[in-house]
Design a protein around this motif. Structure first.
Motif, PDB file in Angstrom:
ATOM      1  N   VAL A  35     -13.666  -3.975   0.403  1.00  0.00           N
ATOM      2  CA  VAL A  35     -13.229  -3.327  -0.828  1.00  0.00           C
ATOM      3  C   VAL A  35     -12.001  -2.488  -0.486  1.00  0.00           C
ATOM      4  CG1 VAL A  35     -13.845  -1.707  -2.662  1.00  0.00           C
ATOM      5  CG2 VAL A  35     -15.586  -3.245  -1.710  1.00  0.00           C
ATOM      6  N   GLU A  36     -10.907  -2.776  -1.194  1.00  0.00           N
ATOM      7  CA  GLU A  36      -9.660  -2.046  -0.978  1.00  0.00           C
ATOM      8  C   GLU A  36      -9.380  -1.234  -2.232  1.00  0.00           C
ATOM      9  OE1 GLU A  36      -5.101  -3.314  -0.003  1.00  0.00           O
ATOM     10  OE2 GLU A  36      -6.688  -4.596   0.781  1.00  0.00           O
ATOM     11  N   LEU A  37      -9.208   0.074  -2.052  1.00  0.00           N
ATOM     12  CA  LEU A  37      -8.994   0.999  -3.160  1.00  0.00           C
ATOM     13  C   LEU A  37      -7.663   1.708  -2.995  1.00  0.00           C
ATOM     14  CD1 LEU A  37     -12.512   2.699  -3.115  1.00  0.00           C
ATOM     15  CD2 LEU A  37     -11.776   0.860  -4.620  1.00  0.00           C
ATOM     16  N   ASP A  38      -7.185   2.282  -4.071  1.00  0.00           N
ATOM     17  CA  ASP A  38      -5.985   3.109  -4.009  1.00  0.00           C
ATOM     18  C   ASP A  38      -6.094   4.164  -5.095  1.00  0.00           C
ATOM     19  OD1 ASP A  38      -3.529   4.069  -3.171  1.00  0.00           O
ATOM     20  OD2 ASP A  38      -2.500   2.155  -3.372  1.00  0.00           O
ATOM     21  N   SER A  39      -5.200   5.129  -5.059  1.00  0.00           N
ATOM     22  CA  SER A  39      -5.207   6.229  -6.012  1.00  0.00           C
ATOM     23  C   SER A  39      -3.800   6.773  -6.143  1.00  0.00           C
ATOM     24  CB  SER A  39      -6.152   7.322  -5.497  1.00  0.00           C
ATOM     25  OG  SER A  39      -5.936   8.528  -6.155  1.00  0.00           O
ATOM     26  N   GLU A  67     -22.023  -7.326   5.658  1.00  0.00           N
ATOM     27  CA  GLU A  67     -21.174  -6.374   6.374  1.00  0.00           C
ATOM     28  C   GLU A  67     -20.236  -5.775   5.337  1.00  0.00           C
ATOM     29  OE1 GLU A  67     -17.467  -6.778   9.444  1.00  0.00           O
ATOM     30  OE2 GLU A  67     -19.216  -8.026   9.837  1.00  0.00           O
ATOM     31  N   LEU A  68     -20.088  -4.449   5.331  1.00  0.00           N
ATOM     32  CA  LEU A  68     -19.323  -3.776   4.293  1.00  0.00           C
ATOM     33  C   LEU A  68     -18.205  -2.929   4.884  1.00  0.00           C
ATOM     34  CD1 LEU A  68     -18.921  -2.921   1.315  1.00  0.00           C
ATOM     35  CD2 LEU A  68     -20.676  -1.167   1.693  1.00  0.00           C
ATOM     36  N   GLU A  69     -17.019  -3.071   4.311  1.00  0.00           N
ATOM     37  CA  GLU A  69     -15.877  -2.241   4.693  1.00  0.00           C
ATOM     38  C   GLU A  69     -15.204  -1.751   3.419  1.00  0.00           C
ATOM     39  OE1 GLU A  69     -11.464  -2.761   6.691  1.00  0.00           O
ATOM     40  OE2 GLU A  69     -13.014  -4.216   7.185  1.00  0.00           O
ATOM     41  N   VAL A  70     -15.094  -0.437   3.286  1.00  0.00           N
ATOM     42  CA  VAL A  70     -14.422   0.177   2.147  1.00  0.00           C
ATOM     43  C   VAL A  70     -13.277   1.006   2.706  1.00  0.00           C
ATOM     44  CG1 VAL A  70     -14.617   1.777   0.199  1.00  0.00           C
ATOM     45  CG2 VAL A  70     -16.532   0.276   0.767  1.00  0.00           C
ATOM     46  N   GLY A  71     -12.068   0.757   2.197  1.00  0.00           N
ATOM     47  CA  GLY A  71     -10.916   1.493   2.697  1.00  0.00           C
ATOM     48  C   GLY A  71      -9.817   1.573   1.662  1.00  0.00           C
ATOM     49  N   SER A  72      -8.757   2.257   2.060  1.00  0.00           N
ATOM     50  CA  SER A  72      -7.622   2.399   1.155  1.00  0.00           C
ATOM     51  C   SER A  72      -6.577   1.343   1.470  1.00  0.00           C
ATOM     52  CB  SER A  72      -7.014   3.792   1.275  1.00  0.00           C
ATOM     53  OG  SER A  72      -6.476   3.972   2.565  1.00  0.00           O
ATOM     54  N   ALA A  73      -5.756   1.043   0.478  1.00  0.00           N
ATOM     55  CA  ALA A  73      -4.651   0.111   0.679  1.00  0.00           C
ATOM     56  C   ALA A  73      -3.689   0.755   1.671  1.00  0.00           C
ATOM     57  CB  ALA A  73      -3.956  -0.167  -0.640  1.00  0.00           C
ATOM     58  N   GLY A  74      -3.306   0.016   2.668  1.00  0.00           N
ATOM     59  CA  GLY A  74      -2.432   0.550   3.698  1.00  0.00           C
ATOM     60  C   GLY A  74      -1.027   0.823   3.186  1.00  0.00           C
ATOM     61  N   VAL A 145       7.397 -12.277  -8.257  1.00  0.00           N
ATOM     62  CA  VAL A 145       7.444 -11.612  -6.963  1.00  0.00           C
ATOM     63  C   VAL A 145       6.445 -12.261  -6.015  1.00  0.00           C
ATOM     64  CG1 VAL A 145       7.007  -9.442  -5.763  1.00  0.00           C
ATOM     65  CG2 VAL A 145       8.187  -9.444  -7.956  1.00  0.00           C
ATOM     66  N   LYS A 146       6.940 -12.662  -4.878  1.00  0.00           N
ATOM     67  CA  LYS A 146       6.067 -13.207  -3.835  1.00  0.00           C
ATOM     68  C   LYS A 146       5.414 -12.058  -3.079  1.00  0.00           C
ATOM     69  CE  LYS A 146       6.190 -16.647  -0.165  1.00  0.00           C
ATOM     70  NZ  LYS A 146       7.071 -17.584   0.553  1.00  0.00           N
ATOM     71  N   LYS A 147       6.194 -10.996  -2.807  1.00  0.00           N
ATOM     72  CA  LYS A 147       5.677  -9.848  -2.075  1.00  0.00           C
ATOM     73  C   LYS A 147       6.513  -8.626  -2.426  1.00  0.00           C
ATOM     74  CE  LYS A 147       5.176  -8.154   2.645  1.00  0.00           C
ATOM     75  NZ  LYS A 147       5.457  -8.433   4.043  1.00  0.00           N
ATOM     76  N   ALA A 148       5.851  -7.507  -2.669  1.00  0.00           N
ATOM     77  CA  ALA A 148       6.517  -6.227  -2.883  1.00  0.00           C
ATOM     78  C   ALA A 148       5.736  -5.176  -2.120  1.00  0.00           C
ATOM     79  CB  ALA A 148       6.573  -5.878  -4.360  1.00  0.00           C
ATOM     80  N   CYS A 149       6.443  -4.275  -1.455  1.00  0.00           N
ATOM     81  CA  CYS A 149       5.761  -3.221  -0.716  1.00  0.00           C
ATOM     82  C   CYS A 149       6.648  -1.989  -0.584  1.00  0.00           C
ATOM     83  CB  CYS A 149       5.289  -3.702   0.651  1.00  0.00           C
ATOM     84  SG  CYS A 149       6.592  -4.289   1.722  1.00  0.00           S
ATOM     85  N   TYR A 150       6.005  -0.896  -0.274  1.00  0.00           N
ATOM     86  CA  TYR A 150       6.677   0.379  -0.049  1.00  0.00           C
ATOM     87  C   TYR A 150       7.600   0.218   1.154  1.00  0.00           C
ATOM     88  CZ  TYR A 150       7.173   5.288   1.334  1.00  0.00           C
ATOM     89  OH  TYR A 150       7.662   6.511   1.691  1.00  0.00           O
ATOM     90  N   LEU A 151       8.804   0.731   1.054  1.00  0.00           N
ATOM     91  CA  LEU A 151       9.785   0.619   2.132  1.00  0.00           C
ATOM     92  C   LEU A 151       9.779   1.928   2.926  1.00  0.00           C
ATOM     93  CD1 LEU A 151      12.026  -1.089   3.441  1.00  0.00           C
ATOM     94  CD2 LEU A 151      13.620  -0.004   1.868  1.00  0.00           C
ATOM     95  N   ILE A 152       9.359   1.832   4.154  1.00  0.00           N
ATOM     96  CA  ILE A 152       9.352   3.000   5.025  1.00  0.00           C
ATOM     97  C   ILE A 152      10.773   3.209   5.523  1.00  0.00           C
ATOM     98  CG2 ILE A 152       8.458   3.986   7.159  1.00  0.00           C
ATOM     99  CD1 ILE A 152       5.949   2.251   6.713  1.00  0.00           C
ATOM    100  N   ASN A 153      11.286   4.402   5.302  1.00  0.00           N
ATOM    101  CA  ASN A 153      12.672   4.699   5.637  1.00  0.00           C
ATOM    102  C   ASN A 153      12.729   5.954   6.488  1.00  0.00           C
ATOM    103  OD1 ASN A 153      15.435   4.730   5.651  1.00  0.00           O
ATOM    104  ND2 ASN A 153      15.631   4.522   3.428  1.00  0.00           N
ATOM    105  N   PHE A 154      13.346   5.901   7.642  1.00  0.00           N
ATOM    106  CA  PHE A 154      13.423   7.041   8.556  1.00  0.00           C
ATOM    107  C   PHE A 154      14.799   7.691   8.541  1.00  0.00           C
ATOM    108  CE2 PHE A 154      10.062   4.373  10.355  1.00  0.00           C
ATOM    109  CZ  PHE A 154       9.033   5.294  10.375  1.00  0.00           C
TER     110      PHE A 154
END
Length: 155
Positions: A35-39, A67-74, A145-154
């Motif tokens: 289970v993948e969650l976000d907020s 087997e159960l795994e609950v986590g946040s979207a990375g 969109v094939k893929k969209a994600c947060y862009l980590i910028n340093f």
């Protein structure tokens, strides 16, 4: 096999009234439940533990071993639901379109399944010696969109 709809109902009941949303629920044939969650404000370990307890009380382990795994979207995980786009308004994102174009820009708006990013590109004006950077809004559908994600910028 564990009933995916039962898992979704248990999670939905557990997060009702909060800003938490379901990103994905997977149940494999060998009963691995993920289970993948976000907020809008992020998730903490206590919230994940609470959702885990809600699922465990809804699905009897004596009847169905799982087997159960609950986590946040990375942070680097691709967006899977419209709420993740909404969460990232104001952030830089990277988009790979279905036709292979790679775009980066600031996510400025989300309306239904359409979103707008502010894309910056170099433009050489006629008679100018150097190109200038120009920002322009680009609206596209999440379906393209094939893929969209947060862009980590340093920077």
């Amino acid at each position: 096999m564990v009933d995916k709809n039962l898992i979704i109902k248990a999670v939905s009941d557990a997060i009702e009234g909060s800003d938490i949303f379901i990103v994905e629920v997977k149940v494999t044939p060998d009963n691995r439940v993920t289970v993948e969650l976000d907020s809008q404000n992020g998730l903490d370990i206590d919230t994940c533990a609470s959702v885990t307890r809600a699922i465990e009380s809804a699905v009897d382990r004596d009847v169905e071993d799982y087997e159960l795994e609950v986590g946040s979207a990375g942070l680097t995980s691709p967006f899977k639901v419209p709420a993740q786009y909404v969460k990232n308004i104001g952030n830089d994102i990277e988009v790979l379109t279905r036709d292979g174009k790679k775009l980066t820009g600031k996510l400025t708006a989300v309306e239904g399944t359409d979103f707008t990013i502010e894309v910056t590109r170099k433009v050489k004006e006629p008679g100018a010696k150097r190109p200038v950077m120009v920002s322009e809004p680009l609206t596209m559908s999440m379906d393209n969109v094939k893929k969209a994600c947060y862009l980590i910028n340093f920077k």
